[in-house]
Design a protein around this motif. Sequence first.
Motif, short mmCIF file in Angstrom:
data_model
loop_
_atom_site.label_atom_id
_atom_site.label_comp_id
_atom_site.label_asym_id
_atom_site.label_seq_id
_atom_site.Cartn_x
_atom_site.Cartn_y
_atom_site.Cartn_z
N ASP A 23 36.41 -33.37 -63.53
CA ASP A 23 35.33 -32.43 -63.27
C ASP A 23 35.44 -31.26 -64.23
O ASP A 23 36.48 -30.58 -64.27
N ARG B 175 34.31 -28.45 -64.05
CA ARG B 175 34.36 -27.16 -63.39
C ARG B 175 35.78 -26.67 -63.12
O ARG B 175 35.97 -25.55 -62.65
N ASP B 176 36.77 -27.49 -63.44
CA ASP B 176 38.17 -27.09 -63.28
C ASP B 176 38.86 -27.18 -64.64
O ASP B 176 39.60 -28.13 -64.91
N GLN C 227 25.97 -27.01 -62.46
CA GLN C 227 27.39 -27.08 -62.10
C GLN C 227 27.63 -26.13 -60.92
O GLN C 227 28.00 -24.98 -61.10
N GLY D 13 29.14 -23.92 -58.16
CA GLY D 13 30.45 -23.38 -57.82
C GLY D 13 30.63 -23.32 -56.31
O GLY D 13 29.84 -23.90 -55.54
N ALA D 14 31.66 -22.60 -55.88
CA ALA D 14 31.97 -22.52 -54.46
C ALA D 14 30.84 -21.92 -53.65
O ALA D 14 30.63 -22.27 -52.48
N ASP D 15 30.07 -21.01 -54.28
CA ASP D 15 28.97 -20.37 -53.56
C ASP D 15 27.64 -21.12 -53.72
O ASP D 15 26.60 -20.65 -53.26
N GLY D 16 27.68 -22.27 -54.40
CA GLY D 16 26.49 -23.07 -54.56
C GLY D 16 25.67 -22.76 -55.79
O GLY D 16 24.77 -23.51 -56.13
N CYS E 197 27.94 -22.40 -62.04
CA CYS E 197 29.11 -21.70 -62.57
C CYS E 197 29.37 -22.05 -64.03
O CYS E 197 30.45 -21.76 -64.55
#
Length: 287
Positions: free
Chosen positions: A136, A138-139, A171, A173-176, A179
């Motif tokens: 992913d 995103r990491d 992409q 993120g944790a808040d939707g 990111c």
Amino acid sequence: MGESKSEAFPLEGVDLDHPNVARVYDYYLGGNANYAVDRVFGEKALERYPFVRPAALANRLFLYRVVRYLVKRGIRQFVDIGSGVPTMGSTHQVADEVAPDSHVVYIDNEAVAVAHSRILLEQQEVTDRHAVLQADLRDPDELWEQIAASGVIDPDQPVALLLIAVLHVTQPGADGTDCGPEVVARYRELLNSGSYLVISHGTDDDVPESRVREMADFGRMYDYSATPVLWRSHEEIDALFGDLPLVEPGTTWTPLWHPEESDDNAPVIDFDEPNDSVVWAGVAYKP
């Protein structure tokens, strides 16, 4: 429509209820790493928005020119994130044509893209220099560790990081929220001196008004897919490079970036204007 090769080996974890942007992109380019759900979506999109196929092809040809350009400048390591499926050739094939000592790591989170890429590398017997990871983007830190552990890329040497037509895929993120920019900022930090950052990104900025409407409608089609998309302005795309100096001519439409690097057999795309390509792109260098 016929059956693609993908149906020949169903894969665990593949979402066949929704079209996937990587597999649909493969369909636009005439590939066979797609499923019926992707082809139905792709056919509908091309019927409504015929500009999509030449734009996708122009983006792919931009990738080829970038690889040739960077190989000539000494780059032998490529990290292709969001690489998709091996349609119309791939990064390692272009690199190997001009530098047989090149090393490429492909990264995608889509099972079909990863499986097809692995099969291609195994058939060509090049797994000693090229690898495929399912990961992913995103990491960045975890992904960079996986790249180093692959044994294909020397993290102490310069690399070309390719983010080709992947950042306009949302992409979350944790808040939707998307990111992408903060993730790219971390990748810029991870690149060592002498490396390059390559980005191409769909945009509705500075395109004909009729195309703005088409791209809005086209983007809404993906809202019902597994991979929604978003278009950024030129300014927002340029910001993804941070303060890294850009290779001339800077950011531009894909057909205008170093056309002299085109292969003699490259297809010719007859755009009325370069902005018909709807993809803004550039290459930056990390001193």
